[in-house]
Design a protein around this motif. Structure first.
Motif, PDB file in Angstrom:
ATOM      1  N   ARG A  35       0.823  -1.203   0.000  1.00 32.10           N
ATOM      2  CA  ARG A  35       0.000   0.000   0.000  1.00 32.10           C
ATOM      3  C   ARG A  35       0.864   1.263   0.000  1.00 32.10           C
ATOM      4  O   ARG A  35       0.594   2.216  -0.739  1.00 32.10           O
ATOM      5  CB  ARG A  35      -0.885  -0.062   1.245  1.00 32.10           C
ATOM      6  CG  ARG A  35      -1.799   1.073   1.455  1.00 32.10           C
ATOM      7  CD  ARG A  35      -2.623   0.807   2.748  1.00 32.10           C
ATOM      8  NE  ARG A  35      -3.427   1.946   3.071  1.00 32.10           N
ATOM      9  CZ  ARG A  35      -3.013   2.975   3.815  1.00 32.10           C
ATOM     10  NH1 ARG A  35      -1.807   2.983   4.323  1.00 32.10           N
ATOM     11  NH2 ARG A  35      -3.826   3.982   4.060  1.00 32.10           N
ATOM     12  N   THR A  36       1.915   1.275   0.798  1.00 29.48           N
ATOM     13  CA  THR A  36       2.809   2.429   0.882  1.00 29.48           C
ATOM     14  C   THR A  36       3.490   2.692  -0.463  1.00 29.48           C
ATOM     15  O   THR A  36       3.592   3.835  -0.904  1.00 29.48           O
ATOM     16  CB  THR A  36       3.859   2.225   1.983  1.00 29.48           C
ATOM     17  OG1 THR A  36       3.175   1.971   3.218  1.00 29.48           O
ATOM     18  CG2 THR A  36       4.761   3.418   2.131  1.00 29.48           C
ATOM     19  N   THR A  37       3.942   1.641  -1.115  1.00 24.73           N
ATOM     20  CA  THR A  37       4.566   1.782  -2.431  1.00 24.73           C
ATOM     21  C   THR A  37       3.560   2.304  -3.445  1.00 24.73           C
ATOM     22  O   THR A  37       3.883   3.155  -4.279  1.00 24.73           O
ATOM     23  CB  THR A  37       5.146   0.435  -2.906  1.00 24.73           C
ATOM     24  OG1 THR A  37       6.077  -0.027  -1.927  1.00 24.73           O
ATOM     25  CG2 THR A  37       5.822   0.562  -4.255  1.00 24.73           C
ATOM     26  N   CYS A  38       2.331   1.839  -3.362  1.00 19.40           N
ATOM     27  CA  CYS A  38       1.283   2.310  -4.271  1.00 19.40           C
ATOM     28  C   CYS A  38       1.030   3.804  -4.062  1.00 19.40           C
ATOM     29  O   CYS A  38       0.919   4.554  -5.031  1.00 19.40           O
ATOM     30  CB  CYS A  38       0.015   1.498  -4.055  1.00 19.40           C
ATOM     31  SG  CYS A  38      -1.197   1.688  -5.369  1.00 19.40           S
ATOM     32  N   PHE A  39       0.957   4.241  -2.808  1.00 19.98           N
ATOM     33  CA  PHE A  39       0.790   5.669  -2.543  1.00 19.98           C
ATOM     34  C   PHE A  39       1.990   6.461  -3.059  1.00 19.98           C
ATOM     35  O   PHE A  39       1.829   7.576  -3.566  1.00 19.98           O
ATOM     36  CB  PHE A  39       0.581   5.934  -1.050  1.00 19.98           C
ATOM     37  CG  PHE A  39      -0.856   5.863  -0.617  1.00 19.98           C
ATOM     38  CD1 PHE A  39      -1.774   6.821  -1.037  1.00 19.98           C
ATOM     39  CD2 PHE A  39      -1.294   4.845   0.199  1.00 19.98           C
ATOM     40  CE1 PHE A  39      -3.104   6.768  -0.644  1.00 19.98           C
ATOM     41  CE2 PHE A  39      -2.621   4.778   0.609  1.00 19.98           C
ATOM     42  CZ  PHE A  39      -3.533   5.736   0.184  1.00 19.98           C
TER      43      PHE A  39
END
Length: 77
Positions: A35-39
């Protein structure tokens, strides 16, 4: 592995239409990233997203488009 073999949209019930927008978490699952990488991809502009009210959504076709762009970049390098 081809882009077509990657699940670009999460499964839905048979009687529901395919989603047009994904949550960031769903987009991350499609790309098999966190999720962090996607953001981070959204913040950098590499992954298109929309803000609807206070909700961040990713167009359902964007994970596949992002992969296609990355593959083209790697082939060109």
């Amino acid at each position: 592995m081809s882009i077509a073999s990657v699940d670009t949209v999460p499964p839905v019930a048979d009687d529901l239409p395919a989603p047009v927008l994904l949550t960031v978490e769903e987009a991350a699952r499609c790309l098999r990233i966190g999720r962090t990488t996607c953001f981070a991809l959204i913040r950098s502009g590499e992954l298109e997203s929309l803000l609807i009210g206070g909700l961040r959504r990713v167009p359902a076709d964007e994970p596949a488009a992002y992969l296609a762009r990355r593959r083209a970049e790697q082939r060109a390098a």
